[in-house]
Design an enzyme around this catalytic site. Structure first.
Site, mmCIF file in Angstrom:
data_model
loop_
_atom_site.group_PDB
_atom_site.id
_atom_site.type_symbol
_atom_site.label_atom_id
_atom_site.label_comp_id
_atom_site.label_asym_id
_atom_site.label_seq_id
_atom_site.Cartn_x
_atom_site.Cartn_y
_atom_site.Cartn_z
ATOM 1 N N HIS A 152 57.610 -5.514 10.565
ATOM 2 C CA HIS A 152 58.734 -4.575 10.486
ATOM 3 C C HIS A 152 58.682 -3.734 11.759
ATOM 4 C CE1 HIS A 152 59.197 -5.446 6.140
ATOM 5 N NE2 HIS A 152 57.900 -5.687 6.243
ATOM 6 N N HIS A 169 60.625 -10.525 0.644
ATOM 7 C CA HIS A 169 59.314 -10.074 0.174
ATOM 8 C C HIS A 169 59.254 -10.349 -1.329
ATOM 9 C CE1 HIS A 169 59.126 -8.047 3.973
ATOM 10 N NE2 HIS A 169 58.065 -7.335 3.677
ATOM 11 N N GLU A 191 54.238 -9.099 -3.751
ATOM 12 C CA GLU A 191 53.318 -8.206 -3.028
ATOM 13 C C GLU A 191 52.718 -7.272 -4.081
ATOM 14 O OE1 GLU A 191 55.277 -5.489 -0.332
ATOM 15 O OE2 GLU A 191 53.418 -4.945 0.707
ATOM 16 N N ASP A 222 52.596 -6.974 9.382
ATOM 17 C CA ASP A 222 53.445 -6.138 8.511
ATOM 18 C C ASP A 222 53.859 -4.831 9.211
ATOM 19 O OD1 ASP A 222 54.896 -5.845 6.182
ATOM 20 O OD2 ASP A 222 53.202 -5.354 4.901
HETATM 21 N N1 ADE Z 1 58.830 -2.302 4.509
HETATM 22 C C1 ADE Z 1 57.914 -2.174 5.468
HETATM 23 N N2 ADE Z 1 56.741 -2.662 5.073
HETATM 24 C C2 ADE Z 1 56.911 -3.142 3.817
HETATM 25 C C3 ADE Z 1 56.078 -3.796 2.877
HETATM 26 N N3 ADE Z 1 54.784 -4.045 3.122
HETATM 27 N N4 ADE Z 1 56.601 -4.123 1.688
HETATM 28 C C4 ADE Z 1 57.878 -3.861 1.417
HETATM 29 N N5 ADE Z 1 58.706 -3.260 2.259
HETATM 30 C C5 ADE Z 1 58.230 -2.904 3.463
HETATM 31 ZN ZN ZN Z 2 56.581 -6.587 4.966
#
Ligand code: ADE
Ligand code: ZN
Length: 341
Positions: free
Chosen positions: A21, A199, A202, A280
């Site tokens: 990101h 995503h 997670e 990330d």
């Molecule tokens: N935005 C930035 N990092 C993130 C992550 N690890 N999970 C979800 N949204 C995000």
């Molecule tokens: Zn991410």
């Protein structure tokens, strides 16, 4: 392998980063510099007090700070500087291809034009291609804590600029915001020619991974840690070669796992899943690509063959052409074949 040798081996691997990101690469030093030139005061009065806040109990605690930091980005130059700093950093780590996310809504909801955000990022990526030989793809991510209607607005804003954007993703607070919430906007995004990722798994359950594949029709899953909870899903990931982009240091920082030693990536590799390592939000989680590789290899005692597989998987999972993938994969193999400790 001796740890200094391991570090050196990892530094030299040609790498692809597919889960990054750009707002998460915002280093405190640059954040303070941009805040100063834009006359914005941050909640924290020094770099060290900001860094002290980087202790997260979960994803949401991180996101609150991450969105706050992004508020200082106003002008095209700010987005350019942010992206350029990231490219310089990963160039020093032998990253040769990037597929990065940006979160338009974090900025457009504050009145920043979509075009300002996009062009700042894109121009830096173009310069990185010319001067650093880093190829790239750009992914616009919808914020899942907002409505599908808001995601549609973002999609519509992006359409005049779609030649600059390769795909769409789905990020932000996972729990309580399942893929099902975004089915229509993903379908519409695909109609505009965007590739699809999300995503999933997670913090959220394994069902979210299945749903991202079934209902959103994504071709790649970001994170996907929880896939090992479901044998049928594992078979499907294998059969369809669906890639997972994993982020080990992020998972520890956000308490998705307690210790790196518990990370599922080795099991995934053993099973033959197309899993790869990425950073990330490196400015927040203590490491870029090399640190993610190194800490994971150390914790799981990964061997050279496994490290090579991880590097190959990232190129395999990328959106590069078949010919470019083959060229990069040959380079990775050559690097390992000729590396002598
Ligand atoms: N935005 C930035 N990092 C993130 C992550 N690890 N999970 C979800 N949204 C995000
Ligand atoms: Zn991410």
């Amino acid at each position: 392998m001796h740890l200094p040798h391991l570090r050196k081996l990892i530094e030299g691997i040609p790498k692809a980063e597919l889960h990054l990101h750009i707002e998460g690469s915002f280093e405190p030093e640059l954040m303070f510099e941009i805040a100063r030139r834009n006359n914005i005061s941050l909640k924290y009065d020094s770099i060290s007090s900001l860094k002290d806040a980087y202790r997260f109990g979960n994803l949401q605690e991180f996101l609150d700070i991450y969105y706050e930091g992004a508020q200082v980005l106003i002008h095209e130059q700010d987005f350019y500087d942010l992206t350029w700093a990231y490219l310089i950093k990963v160039h020093s780590q032998n990253v040769v291809h990037v597929e990065i996310f940006f979160d338009p809504q974090t900025h457009t909801d504050r009145g920043i034009e979509f075009e300002v955000v996009l062009m700042g990022i894109y121009k830096a990526l173009e310069k990185g291609k010319q001067e650093l030989n880093i190829s790239f793809r750009l992914i616009m991510s919808y914020l899942r804590h907002l409505s599908e209607e808001a995601a549609f607005k973002t999609l519509n804003m992006s359409v005049p600029f779609k030649q600059y954007i390769d795909g769409v993703g789905l990020d932000s607070s996972e729990l309580g915001n399942p893929p099902a919430k975004f089915v229509s906007v993903f379908k519409a995004s695909a109609k505009h020619g965007y590739k699809l990722v999300a995503h999933a798994g997670e913090e959220g359950p394994v069902d979210y991974i299945r749903d991202a594949l079934d209902t959103l029709k994504v071709e790649r899953i970001d994170h996907g840690n929880r896939c090992l909870d479901d044998g049928t899903l594992i078979d499907r990931l294998l059969y369809k070669s669906i890639p997972l982009t994993l982020c080990p240091l992020s998972n520890v920082a956000l308490k998705v796992i307690e210790r790196l030693e518990d990370h599922p990536i080795e099991k995934m590799l053993d099973l033959g899943i197309l899993a790869s390592i990425h950073s990330d939000d490196p400015a927040y989680f203590g490491g870029y690509m090399n640190e993610n590789y190194y800490e994971t290899a150390r914790a799981l005692n990964l061997n050279k063959g496994q490290l090579m597989q991880l590097a190959i998987n990232a190129f395999e999972a990328s959106w590069l052409s078949k010919a470019s993938k083959a060229k990069h994969i040959d380079r990775v193999k050559h690097y390992f074949d000729t590396y002598n400790v």
